[in-house]
Design an enzyme around this catalytic site. Structure first.
Site, short mmCIF file in Angstrom:
data_model
loop_
_atom_site.label_atom_id
_atom_site.label_comp_id
_atom_site.label_asym_id
_atom_site.label_seq_id
_atom_site.Cartn_x
_atom_site.Cartn_y
_atom_site.Cartn_z
N ASP A 40 1.22 -0.73 -0.01
CA ASP A 40 0.22 0.16 0.18
C ASP A 40 0.96 1.41 -0.06
O ASP A 40 -0.05 2.21 0.34
CB ASP A 40 -0.96 0.08 1.13
CG ASP A 40 0.28 -0.26 2.72
OD1 ASP A 40 1.21 -0.31 2.31
OD2 ASP A 40 -0.44 -0.10 3.45
N HIS A 226 31.59 10.76 -2.52
CA HIS A 226 29.60 10.70 -2.11
C HIS A 226 29.11 9.68 -1.30
O HIS A 226 28.58 8.35 -1.11
CB HIS A 226 29.67 9.74 -3.55
CG HIS A 226 29.07 10.18 -4.97
ND1 HIS A 226 28.68 10.02 -6.22
CD2 HIS A 226 29.53 11.99 -4.60
CE1 HIS A 226 29.22 11.06 -6.71
NE2 HIS A 226 29.60 12.33 -5.96
N ASP A 243 27.98 18.69 0.75
CA ASP A 243 27.82 18.83 -0.63
C ASP A 243 26.36 18.77 -0.27
O ASP A 243 25.20 17.80 -0.04
CB ASP A 243 28.31 17.98 -0.93
CG ASP A 243 28.39 18.34 -2.60
OD1 ASP A 243 27.65 18.50 -3.19
OD2 ASP A 243 29.16 17.48 -3.56
N ASP A 254 23.66 23.61 -6.30
CA ASP A 254 24.55 22.28 -5.78
C ASP A 254 25.60 23.31 -5.42
O ASP A 254 26.49 24.15 -5.94
CB ASP A 254 24.63 21.24 -7.27
CG ASP A 254 25.94 20.75 -7.04
OD1 ASP A 254 26.27 20.23 -5.60
OD2 ASP A 254 26.21 19.29 -7.74
N HIS A 326 39.03 14.48 -9.21
CA HIS A 326 37.55 14.38 -9.65
C HIS A 326 37.07 15.52 -10.77
O HIS A 326 38.68 16.41 -10.18
CB HIS A 326 36.10 14.55 -8.21
CG HIS A 326 36.41 15.77 -7.95
ND1 HIS A 326 35.98 17.12 -7.91
CD2 HIS A 326 36.47 15.93 -6.17
CE1 HIS A 326 36.02 18.20 -6.96
NE2 HIS A 326 36.68 17.23 -6.16
N HIS A 330 29.83 20.56 -14.08
CA HIS A 330 29.01 20.15 -14.32
C HIS A 330 28.02 20.71 -14.79
O HIS A 330 27.68 21.84 -13.68
CB HIS A 330 28.72 18.50 -13.93
CG HIS A 330 28.63 18.69 -12.39
ND1 HIS A 330 27.04 19.52 -12.12
CD2 HIS A 330 29.11 18.76 -10.84
CE1 HIS A 330 26.62 19.68 -11.12
NE2 HIS A 330 27.99 19.03 -10.43
N HIS A 337 23.26 16.61 -12.12
CA HIS A 337 24.60 16.57 -12.73
C HIS A 337 23.37 16.59 -14.01
O HIS A 337 22.75 16.09 -14.91
CB HIS A 337 24.95 15.69 -12.92
CG HIS A 337 26.07 15.68 -12.24
ND1 HIS A 337 27.56 15.55 -12.31
CD2 HIS A 337 26.46 15.37 -10.65
CE1 HIS A 337 27.92 15.49 -11.16
NE2 HIS A 337 27.64 15.25 -10.27
N GLU A 356 34.45 23.56 -8.73
CA GLU A 356 34.13 22.77 -7.32
C GLU A 356 35.58 22.17 -7.16
O GLU A 356 35.97 20.69 -7.08
CB GLU A 356 33.55 21.55 -7.04
CG GLU A 356 32.85 20.94 -8.15
CD GLU A 356 31.77 20.00 -7.86
OE1 GLU A 356 31.58 18.61 -7.51
OE2 GLU A 356 31.14 19.17 -9.22
N TYR A 360 41.98 16.87 -0.72
CA TYR A 360 41.61 15.18 0.15
C TYR A 360 42.98 14.74 0.95
O TYR A 360 43.35 14.32 0.22
CB TYR A 360 40.23 14.78 -0.61
CG TYR A 360 38.95 15.16 -1.26
CD1 TYR A 360 38.64 15.76 -0.65
CD2 TYR A 360 39.62 15.44 -2.37
CE1 TYR A 360 37.27 16.72 -0.86
CE2 TYR A 360 38.58 16.56 -2.99
CZ TYR A 360 37.45 16.51 -2.63
OH TYR A 360 36.86 17.20 -3.04
N ARG A 369 36.47 21.08 0.05
CA ARG A 369 36.01 21.05 -1.24
C ARG A 369 35.06 22.92 -1.60
O ARG A 369 34.54 22.23 -0.20
CB ARG A 369 35.31 19.80 -1.98
CG ARG A 369 34.69 19.96 -3.34
CD ARG A 369 34.08 19.13 -3.89
NE ARG A 369 32.35 18.57 -3.62
CZ ARG A 369 32.57 16.88 -2.51
NH1 ARG A 369 33.39 16.75 -2.55
NH2 ARG A 369 31.66 16.91 -1.90
N GLU A 371 32.32 24.32 -3.54
CA GLU A 371 32.02 24.60 -4.84
C GLU A 371 30.44 25.83 -5.06
O GLU A 371 29.63 25.58 -3.87
CB GLU A 371 30.70 23.62 -4.72
CG GLU A 371 30.35 22.71 -6.01
CD GLU A 371 29.11 21.76 -5.88
OE1 GLU A 371 28.38 21.29 -7.22
OE2 GLU A 371 29.54 21.36 -5.44
#
Length: 399
Positions: A40, A226, A243, A254, A326, A330, A337, A356, A360, A369, A371
């Site tokens: 449901d 991520h 992020d 973003d 990275h 983008h 993205h 961005e 690290y 980071r 961005e």
């Protein structure tokens, strides 16, 4: 309050797509279907953004058909038929009149007419964006011949003023959420508490949802790009990398920022942070009309290596690939993205591209980071997110 996109906007986008399609062709774009979670309950539904871009509609199961035959354009929309039983449980389906008012499409039918309608499309060149289920293509005799994505990518990369207004507001909502993070961040809390503060703030100010799953990663896990757990307790004298973004009427922001958990950067944290910040300040001027993002990427590597080495934190036996792994940016829009056939795109006016840079250092338990969202214009890059704090002194004063 920012105005929603007009009916004319969607009509113009369909006409622009017709201009890119050859004669004797058809394209079919589906809204997408709900996925059952239990007997449901369904998982949260989000419409296919290509369908949204051309119709303004957000209901599941809709199908848009654009046909171009003998120089004549024909637009037909299929939607769910009202179902009084289901509507008692899940709410009303959109009506034909409401769908017309939103999209500007005159020929709107119910889905049970779709099969017979498709028989008239046989023999045409068929364009799709991979949203029509395979069984429907087989059942209706439609064969995949061309991808629609290159055409839609060309259109969606360049934003209109109406779209930019929505994106600016999404960024403003993100700013409000980040300010609340800065006002409440402290050692001993969990990462998800900072996430909750951000998400409560943007939703209470009118965001539809987050633009993507919020990343709130502290301490030694910051080099995980991520990281989505957001379950650790934040430790004194560490940093937390965010992020995050808001979605407003379909359009995304973003933003990445890296803050000291206790309100003050240590000497090494400040050195690493300011290396990334200076690199970003030097990279943004390269976001010029006619520049290829491949060249911006190479410049970002050069600058991050230069400023990183100046901190004396780098291991001399390592390279920039060990600290920065990275892309520099983008396209941003209806998707975080956003639809872009080639990430090495050449910049044009109206594009919104993120910037961005990051460094690290897993061995030191640090990751930074920063961005921002950049609008490409003939007069040079415009930082749409300039109001969101990122200098060390301002961040520490706000905390």
């Amino acid at each position: 309050m920012v105005k929603e996109l007009s009916q004319e906007f969607y009509q113009n986008k369909r006409e622009a797509l017709y201009d890119l399609l050859p004669d004797q062709s058809a394209t079919i774009i589906g809204a997408g279907c709900e996925v059952s979670k239990s007997l449901d309950e369904n998982y949260p539904f989000y419409v296919n953004n290509n369908y949204l871009y051309l119709t303004g509609l957000t209901e599941p199961e809709g199908i848009l058909v654009l046909a171009k035959m003998h120089g004549q354009n024909s637009t037909t929309l299929f939607i769910r038929k009202p179902d009084p039983f289901k509507e008692k449980w899940f709410g009303r389906h959109i009506s034909i009149d409401a769908a017309h008012q939103k999209s500007g499409i005159d020929d709107i039918r119910y889905l049970d007419e779709f099969e017979s309608f498709c028989s008239d499309l046989k023999g045409l060149d068929y364009y799709e964006d991979d949203t029509v289920p395979d069984h429907q293509k087989r059942e209706f005799g439609l064969e995949h011949k061309h991808s629609l994505l290159p055409l839609l990518s060309k259109m969606r990369l360049v934003k209109s003023e109406e779209e930019l207004a929505l994106m600016r507001h999404a960024i403003h909502l993100t700013h409000l959420g980040i300010n609340q993070i800065l006002a409440n961040l402290k050692p001993g809390d969990f990462e998800y508490q900072a996430q909750d503060i951000f998400e409560y703030t943007i939703l209470s100010h009118g965001a539809e949802e987050t633009a993507f799953g919020t990343i709130a990663v502290s301490g030694e896990d910051a080099p995980i790009l991520h990281y989505m757990t957001n379950r650790k307790r934040m430790v004194d004298h560490t940093m937390i990398l965010f992020d995050l973004g808001a979605r407003y009427r379909g359009y995304c922001s973003d933003i990445s920022r890296t803050f000291p958990v206790n309100g003050h950067y240590t000497r090494d944290q400040r050195a690493l942070y300011e290396a990334v910040l200076q690199a970003q300040r030097d990279i943004i001027p390269y976001y010029q009309v006619g520049t290829n993002m491949r060249d911006v990427q190479e410049k970002s590597r050069e600058l991050l290596n230069q400023y990183g080495l100046a901190t004396d934190l780098f291991d001399p036996e390592k390279t920039i690939d060990d600290y920065y792994y990275h892309g520099i940016g983008h396209s941003l829009g209806l998707d975080t993205h956003d639809l872009c056939e080639d990430r090495r795109v050449t910049l044009k006016p109206g594009m919104v591209i993120t910037c961005e840079p990051g460094l690290y250092m897993a061995d030191r338990g640090m990751g930074v980071r920063i961005e921002d969202d950049i609008l490409i214009t003939e007069a040079g890059p415009v930082v749409l997110s300039a109001e969101i704090p990122k200098s060390v002194d301002i961040i520490e004063s706000m905390m």
